[in-house]
Motif scaffolding. Structure first.
Motif, PDB file in Angstrom:
ATOM      1  N   TYR A 392       0.867  -1.179   0.000  1.00 47.47           N
ATOM      2  CA  TYR A 392       0.000   0.000   0.000  1.00 47.47           C
ATOM      3  C   TYR A 392       0.899   1.222   0.000  1.00 47.47           C
ATOM      4  O   TYR A 392       1.917   1.241   0.692  1.00 47.47           O
ATOM      5  CB  TYR A 392      -0.869   0.009   1.258  1.00 47.47           C
ATOM      6  N   HIS A 393       0.507   2.238  -0.734  1.00 48.67           N
ATOM      7  CA  HIS A 393       1.373   3.422  -0.740  1.00 48.67           C
ATOM      8  C   HIS A 393       0.562   4.677  -1.016  1.00 48.67           C
ATOM      9  O   HIS A 393      -0.549   4.622  -1.560  1.00 48.67           O
ATOM     10  CB  HIS A 393       2.524   3.257  -1.749  1.00 48.67           C
ATOM     11  N   SER A 394       1.153   5.798  -0.636  1.00 49.63           N
ATOM     12  CA  SER A 394       0.456   7.053  -0.855  1.00 49.63           C
ATOM     13  C   SER A 394       1.392   8.241  -0.696  1.00 49.63           C
ATOM     14  O   SER A 394       2.280   8.221   0.158  1.00 49.63           O
ATOM     15  CB  SER A 394      -0.680   7.169   0.184  1.00 49.63           C
ATOM     16  N   TYR A 395       1.220   9.232  -1.522  1.00 54.96           N
ATOM     17  CA  TYR A 395       1.794  10.545  -1.240  1.00 54.96           C
ATOM     18  C   TYR A 395       0.788  11.256  -0.351  1.00 54.96           C
ATOM     19  O   TYR A 395      -0.405  10.916  -0.353  1.00 54.96           O
ATOM     20  CB  TYR A 395       2.019  11.324  -2.539  1.00 54.96           C
ATOM     21  N   TYR A 396       1.213  12.217   0.424  1.00 54.03           N
ATOM     22  CA  TYR A 396       0.283  12.923   1.316  1.00 54.03           C
ATOM     23  C   TYR A 396       0.751  14.358   1.493  1.00 54.03           C
ATOM     24  O   TYR A 396       1.887  14.700   1.158  1.00 54.03           O
ATOM     25  CB  TYR A 396       0.177  12.194   2.672  1.00 54.03           C
ATOM     26  N   LYS A 397      -0.159  15.173   2.059  1.00 51.02           N
ATOM     27  CA  LYS A 397       0.150  16.599   2.244  1.00 51.02           C
ATOM     28  C   LYS A 397       0.112  16.951   3.720  1.00 51.02           C
ATOM     29  O   LYS A 397      -0.988  17.036   4.290  1.00 51.02           O
ATOM     30  CB  LYS A 397      -0.950  17.447   1.571  1.00 51.02           C
ATOM     31  N   PRO A 398       1.247  17.176   4.354  1.00 53.00           N
ATOM     32  CA  PRO A 398       1.188  17.651   5.749  1.00 53.00           C
ATOM     33  C   PRO A 398       0.478  19.018   5.774  1.00 53.00           C
ATOM     34  O   PRO A 398       0.830  19.907   4.989  1.00 53.00           O
ATOM     35  CB  PRO A 398       2.659  17.792   6.142  1.00 53.00           C
ATOM     36  N   ALA A 454      -6.319  -4.174  10.942  1.00 52.71           N
ATOM     37  CA  ALA A 454      -6.302  -3.418  12.208  1.00 52.71           C
ATOM     38  C   ALA A 454      -5.914  -1.958  11.958  1.00 52.71           C
ATOM     39  O   ALA A 454      -6.475  -1.042  12.572  1.00 52.71           O
ATOM     40  CB  ALA A 454      -5.335  -4.068  13.186  1.00 52.71           C
ATOM     41  N   LEU A 455      -4.977  -1.779  11.055  1.00 55.79           N
ATOM     42  CA  LEU A 455      -4.516  -0.418  10.753  1.00 55.79           C
ATOM     43  C   LEU A 455      -5.680   0.412  10.209  1.00 55.79           C
ATOM     44  O   LEU A 455      -5.910   1.553  10.634  1.00 55.79           O
ATOM     45  CB  LEU A 455      -3.404  -0.533   9.701  1.00 55.79           C
ATOM     46  N   LEU A 456      -6.440  -0.172   9.292  1.00 58.75           N
ATOM     47  CA  LEU A 456      -7.539   0.565   8.678  1.00 58.75           C
ATOM     48  C   LEU A 456      -8.724   0.719   9.627  1.00 58.75           C
ATOM     49  O   LEU A 456      -9.605   1.552   9.409  1.00 58.75           O
ATOM     50  CB  LEU A 456      -7.979  -0.109   7.377  1.00 58.75           C
ATOM     51  N   ASN A 457      -8.737  -0.108  10.692  1.00 60.54           N
ATOM     52  CA  ASN A 457      -9.788   0.038  11.699  1.00 60.54           C
ATOM     53  C   ASN A 457      -9.363   0.936  12.841  1.00 60.54           C
ATOM     54  O   ASN A 457     -10.052   1.039  13.852  1.00 60.54           O
ATOM     55  CB  ASN A 457     -10.166  -1.338  12.250  1.00 60.54           C
ATOM     56  N   THR A 458      -8.179   1.536  12.707  1.00 58.10           N
ATOM     57  CA  THR A 458      -7.703   2.464  13.727  1.00 58.10           C
ATOM     58  C   THR A 458      -8.176   3.859  13.346  1.00 58.10           C
ATOM     59  O   THR A 458      -8.013   4.270  12.193  1.00 58.10           O
ATOM     60  CB  THR A 458      -6.156   2.438  13.784  1.00 58.10           C
ATOM     61  N   VAL A 459      -8.792   4.548  14.301  1.00 57.87           N
ATOM     62  CA  VAL A 459      -9.249   5.906  14.011  1.00 57.87           C
ATOM     63  C   VAL A 459      -8.048   6.846  14.093  1.00 57.87           C
ATOM     64  O   VAL A 459      -7.294   6.819  15.061  1.00 57.87           O
ATOM     65  CB  VAL A 459     -10.352   6.328  15.010  1.00 57.87           C
ATOM     66  N   GLY A 460      -7.878   7.623  13.079  1.00 58.98           N
ATOM     67  CA  GLY A 460      -6.696   8.487  12.993  1.00 58.98           C
ATOM     68  C   GLY A 460      -6.760   9.698  13.912  1.00 58.98           C
ATOM     69  O   GLY A 460      -7.781   9.967  14.555  1.00 58.98           O
ATOM     70  N   ILE A 461      -5.653  10.396  13.985  1.00 57.92           N
ATOM     71  CA  ILE A 461      -5.599  11.680  14.695  1.00 57.92           C
ATOM     72  C   ILE A 461      -5.513  12.743  13.612  1.00 57.92           C
ATOM     73  O   ILE A 461      -4.580  12.726  12.812  1.00 57.92           O
ATOM     74  CB  ILE A 461      -4.346  11.778  15.585  1.00 57.92           C
ATOM     75  N   HIS A 462      -6.465  13.624  13.593  1.00 57.92           N
ATOM     76  CA  HIS A 462      -6.497  14.607  12.514  1.00 57.92           C
ATOM     77  C   HIS A 462      -6.210  16.005  13.044  1.00 57.92           C
ATOM     78  O   HIS A 462      -6.719  16.345  14.098  1.00 57.92           O
ATOM     79  CB  HIS A 462      -7.876  14.575  11.852  1.00 57.92           C
ATOM     80  N   PRO A 463      -5.467  16.810  12.406  1.00 57.52           N
ATOM     81  CA  PRO A 463      -4.627  16.517  11.243  1.00 57.52           C
ATOM     82  C   PRO A 463      -3.208  16.197  11.694  1.00 57.52           C
ATOM     83  O   PRO A 463      -2.559  17.013  12.328  1.00 57.52           O
ATOM     84  CB  PRO A 463      -4.654  17.831  10.469  1.00 57.52           C
ATOM     85  N   ALA A 464      -2.779  14.997  11.394  1.00 51.90           N
ATOM     86  CA  ALA A 464      -1.436  14.556  11.776  1.00 51.90           C
ATOM     87  C   ALA A 464      -0.849  13.750  10.627  1.00 51.90           C
ATOM     88  O   ALA A 464      -1.593  13.193   9.822  1.00 51.90           O
ATOM     89  CB  ALA A 464      -1.498  13.697  13.036  1.00 51.90           C
ATOM     90  N   VAL A 465       0.458  13.690  10.591  1.00 49.76           N
ATOM     91  CA  VAL A 465       1.119  12.890   9.555  1.00 49.76           C
ATOM     92  C   VAL A 465       0.831  11.413   9.795  1.00 49.76           C
ATOM     93  O   VAL A 465       0.541  10.653   8.869  1.00 49.76           O
ATOM     94  CB  VAL A 465       2.644  13.165   9.566  1.00 49.76           C
ATOM     95  N   ALA A 466       0.862  11.005  11.070  1.00 52.73           N
ATOM     96  CA  ALA A 466       0.702   9.584  11.410  1.00 52.73           C
ATOM     97  C   ALA A 466      -0.628   9.018  10.935  1.00 52.73           C
ATOM     98  O   ALA A 466      -0.734   7.837  10.609  1.00 52.73           O
ATOM     99  CB  ALA A 466       0.862   9.400  12.915  1.00 52.73           C
ATOM    100  N   GLU A 467      -1.660   9.858  10.879  1.00 47.56           N
ATOM    101  CA  GLU A 467      -2.976   9.333  10.484  1.00 47.56           C
ATOM    102  C   GLU A 467      -2.964   8.800   9.058  1.00 47.56           C
ATOM    103  O   GLU A 467      -3.833   8.002   8.680  1.00 47.56           O
ATOM    104  CB  GLU A 467      -4.080  10.389  10.652  1.00 47.56           C
ATOM    105  N   GLU A 468      -2.004   9.234   8.270  1.00 41.79           N
ATOM    106  CA  GLU A 468      -1.947   8.762   6.889  1.00 41.79           C
ATOM    107  C   GLU A 468      -1.833   7.237   6.833  1.00 41.79           C
ATOM    108  O   GLU A 468      -2.325   6.606   5.904  1.00 41.79           O
ATOM    109  CB  GLU A 468      -0.776   9.406   6.134  1.00 41.79           C
ATOM    110  N   PHE A 469      -1.189   6.658   7.851  1.00 39.68           N
ATOM    111  CA  PHE A 469      -1.061   5.199   7.872  1.00 39.68           C
ATOM    112  C   PHE A 469      -2.415   4.512   8.076  1.00 39.68           C
ATOM    113  O   PHE A 469      -2.561   3.344   7.752  1.00 39.68           O
ATOM    114  CB  PHE A 469      -0.108   4.760   8.995  1.00 39.68           C
ATOM    115  N   THR A 470      -3.377   5.215   8.647  1.00 45.64           N
ATOM    116  CA  THR A 470      -4.685   4.593   8.888  1.00 45.64           C
ATOM    117  C   THR A 470      -5.605   4.762   7.671  1.00 45.64           C
ATOM    118  O   THR A 470      -6.763   4.342   7.705  1.00 45.64           O
ATOM    119  CB  THR A 470      -5.383   5.202  10.125  1.00 45.64           C
ATOM    120  N   ARG A 471      -5.075   5.428   6.655  1.00 45.97           N
ATOM    121  CA  ARG A 471      -5.929   5.701   5.486  1.00 45.97           C
ATOM    122  C   ARG A 471      -5.420   5.034   4.216  1.00 45.97           C
ATOM    123  O   ARG A 471      -5.990   5.244   3.157  1.00 45.97           O
ATOM    124  CB  ARG A 471      -5.967   7.205   5.231  1.00 45.97           C
TER     125      ARG A 471
END
Ligand code: FAD
Ligand code: NA7
Length: 486
Positions: A392-398, A454-471
Motif C-alpha cells: 500500500y502506498h500514498s503521497y500525502y500533504k502535511p 487493524a490499521l484501517l480500523n484504527t481511528v486516525g488523529i487529525h490533522p497529523a502525519v501519522a494518520e496517513e497510515f490509517t488511510r
C-alpha cells in the motif's frame, strides 16, 4: 566468581551498550568495572565517557539536524505572520551552535560519571586489552593494571573508516570531528552515501553551507531503495548536490588553504574541485583488532573484524559482546542498550529473555526524515515472493506545509504486508516531518502483529502525519495513482 577474580563483570567500552549493561549488572548486585578510553581521531578530536552516541553520534547529530530544521521553520514563520528580517538577512553562526552542542555533551558526560558513581559501577578511564581469558589489562597514563573477572563484556563499538587515498587522513575529517569543528565547515564534500553521510550533508545544507555528496554506488545500501531514492530527491530539491557513481582519488591542500579533491566517475573520467571541508562517511570499523582477542581465544566473524555471537555470547563462554561490534546486527544505540540489559539480567538476575534483533525501527534524520520498521520492499519480495505481498502506498500533504507552500513532492509512505488473510504488516516506511516520532508507535504495533485490517480500523488523529497510515488503501498492484486528491 572464582576466588581469584576481583569482579563479577568487566565491561570494555563505556558507550551505549557497555554502560547500560554495567549499570543494570550493578543494580542486580554484581561487582562491576567499566573501562572506557577514546583514542583521538587523526585530526586530534577526543571526548569523554558515553561512547559514540552521546559524543559524536546520535545526540550532536540530532541537535544539528534540529538547528537546520529551525532555519527552515524561520523561513516558514514569515508566511505564518511573524515579522522577521528578509531570509538573506537571517544569519547562522556555526561557532555558537558548536558551543551549545559541546556544552550539552559535556554536561551529559558529567551526568554519566555521577550516575556510575551513584550506581556503584567502577569507572576506569583506561584502554582495555585481553591478557588471558580471565584477565584484562587496563592501560592508563599512569600505568597498567590487571583486572580479573568472572564475565567480560566487549562493547567497544567502532570508529569511522578512511579510504586509502592520498590526503584522506591528513586533510579529511569524519563524523568524529564535525560536531566540534572549530571553524565553520564552509563548502563541504561528503564522501559516502550511507545514513551518516546523508544526515551530515543534510544538516550542513540546512545551516547554509554548500554541500555535495559523493556516491560510490547506491544511496542508503540496505534500506528500501524506492524510499532511499525519494530521500535523495528531497535532498536535491533542498540544494544538496550529488556526484553519482564517483570515487575519490586524492585530497591535497592548495596554497590558499582550500582542499582540492580529485575523483573519477564510472567511465574513468577525472574531475576535481576545491572544498573547505572533506568529510568521509565511508563506513565504520569495529575496534576489535586492538583488543588482543587471540589471547582470550575469542574468534572474529568471517569479515575478520566483527564478533559473531549466539545470544551475545562469544565462542569463549564467559566473554560476551553487544553493540556495534556484533556481526550483521543493527548499529543503533537502543539495540546496544537493550541487548546489554537483557544479557546482564540473564547473567545476574535469572532471566531467560533473549534479545530480538527483528523489526527494529530506525529513522534517518535527513531534512525530510525517513522512518522505517520491518522489511524493505526488496527483502519482502525476496522472502515471500512478489505474488504473496501487498504494498500500500500514498503521497500525502502535511497540513502545515500548505501556508508556506513547502514542497510536498516527497512526502510518501508505504506499508508492506502479507497478501493473504488479515494481511500481517511486514514493513512500514514514512518520509516526512517527524518521521521518527511517527514510526516508533507503529513499531510497537508491529511487535503486536499489526495487520492492515487493524490499521484501517484504527481511528486516525487529525490533522497529523501519522494518520496517513490509517488511510492507506491504494495498492501498487492496482496501478492506481497514489496521489492525494487536491
Ligand atoms: P560506542 O557507543 O561506540 O562505545 C564504545 C566505547 O568504547 C567508546 O567510548 C570507545 O572509545 C570505547 N573503547 C573502544 N575500545 C576500547 C578499549 N579497548 N578499551 C576501552 N575503551 C574502548 N544510533 C541511533 O540509534 N540513532 C541515531 O540517530 C544514530 N546516529 C548516529 C550518528 C552518527 C554520526 C554515528 C557515527 C552513529 C550514530 N548512531 C545512531 C549509532 C550509535 O551511535 C551506535 O550504534 C552506538 O553508539 C553503539 O554503541 P556501542 O556501545 O556498541 O559503542
Ligand atoms: P555505511 O552505511 O556503511 O555507508 C558507507 C558509505 O560509504 C556507503 O555509501 C559506501 O558506498 C561508501 N563508501 C565506502 N567506502 C568508500 C570508498 N572507499 N569510497 C567512496 N565511498 C565509499 O556507513 P555510515 O558511516 O553511513 O554508517 C555506519 C553505521 O554507523 C550505520 O550503520 C549507523 O548505524 C552508524 P557503497 O554502498 O559501499 O558503495
Amino acid at each position: 566468581k572464582s576466588k581469584h577474580s576481583k569482579y563479577d563483570l568487566v565491561v570494555i567500552g563505556g558507550g551505549s551498550g557497555g554502560l547500560a549493561a554495567a549499570k543494570e549488572a550493578a543494580a542486580l548486585g554484581a561487582k562491576v568495572a567499566v573501562l572506557d578510553f577514546v583514542t583521538p581521531s587523526p585530526r586530534g578530536t577526543k571526548w569523554g565517557i558515553g561512547g559514540t552516541c552521546v559524543n559524536v553520534g546520535c545526540i550532536p547529530k540530532k541537535l544539528m539536524h534540529h538547528a537546520a530544521l529551525l532555519g527552515e521553520a524561520l523561513h516558514d514563520a514569515r508566511s505564518y505572520g511573524f515579522r522577521l528580517p528578509q531570509p538573506e538577512n537571517i544569519k547562522h553562526n556555526w561557532l555558537l551552535l558548536r558551543q551549545a552542542v559541546q556544552n550539552h555533551i559535556k554536561s551529559a558526560n558529567w551526568v554519566t560519571r555521577i550516575d556510575l558513581r551513584d550506581k556503584k559501577v567502577e569507572y576506569i578511564n583506561a584502554f582495555g586489552t585481553f591478557k588471558d581469558p580471565y584477565t584484562v589489562q587496563a592501560t592508563t597514563k599512569k600505568g597498567v593494571k590487571s583486572l580479573t573477572s568472572k564475565y567480560f563484556l566487549i562493547a567497544v563499538g567502532g570508529r569511522p573508516r578512511y579510504p586509502s587515498i592520498p590526503g584522506a587522513r591528513e586533510f579529511g575529517i569524519t563524523s568524529d570531528d564535525i560536531f566540534s569543528l572549530e571553524h565553520d565547515p564552509g563548502k563541504t564534500l561528503v564522501v559516502g552515501a550511507g545514513y551518516v553521510g546523508l544526515e551530515c550533508a543534510g544538516f550542513l545544507k540546512g545551516l547554509g553551507f554548500d554541500s555535495t555528496i559523493m556516491v560510490r554506488s547506491i544511496v542508503l545500501r540496505g534500506f528500501d531503495q524506492q524510499m532511499a531514492n525519494i530521500v535523495m530527491e528531497a535532498m536535491m530539491e533542498k540544494g544538496v548536490q550529488f556526484l553519482h557513481k564517483c570515487i575519490p582519488k586524492s585530497v591535497a591542500k592548495n596554497p590558499n588553504g582550500k582542499l582540492q579533491v580529485k575523483w573519477t566517475n564510472s567511465t574513468g573520467q577525472e574531475f576535481n574541485d576545491d572544498f573547505d571541508t572533506v568529510l568521509f562517511a565511508t563506513g565504520r570499523k569495529a575496534l576489535t583488532r586492538e583488543l588482543c582477542l587471540d589471547k582470550a581465544g575469542v574468534m572474529l566473524a568471517r569479515d575478520g573484524e566483527k564478533i559473531e555471537t549466539v545470544n551475545e555470547q562469544t565462542n569463549v563462554p564467559h566473554i560476551y559482546a553487544v553493540g556495534d561490534v556484533l556481526f550483521k546486527k543493527p548499529e543503533l544505540t537502543p539495540v546496544a542498550i537493550h541487548a546489554g540489559r537483557l544479557l546482564v539480567r540473564r547473567l545476574f538476575g535469572g532471566s531467560k529473555i533473549q534479545m530480538s534483533y527483528e523489526n527494529i525501527a530506525t529513522t534517518i534524520f535527513t531534512p525530510l526524515e525517513y522512518g522505517c520498521v520491518g522489511l524493505s520492499e526488496e527483502t519482502a519480495i525476496e522472502r515471500f515472493g512478489a505474488d504473496n505481498i501487498e504494498i500500500y502506498h500514498s503521497y500525502y500533504k502535511p497540513t502545515e506545509f500548505s501556508i508556506p507552500q513547502r514542497s510536498i513532492a516527497h512526502c510518501y509512505l508505504k506499508v508492506i504486508a502479507k497478501r493473504d488473510g488479515q494481511q500481517q504488516v511486514l514493513g512500514m516506511h514514512l518520509i516526512g516531518p517527524q518521521a521518527g516520532e511517527v514510526i516508533q508507535g507503529f513499531a510497537a504495533a508491529i511487535k503486536c502483529n499489526l495487520t492492515v485490517n487493524a490499521l484501517l480500523n484504527t481511528v486516525g488523529i487529525h490533522p497529523a502525519v501519522a494518520e496517513e497510515f490509517t488511510r492507506i488503501n491504494i495498492t501498487k498492484r492496482s496501478g492506481k495513482t497514489p496521489f492525494p486528491a487536491s
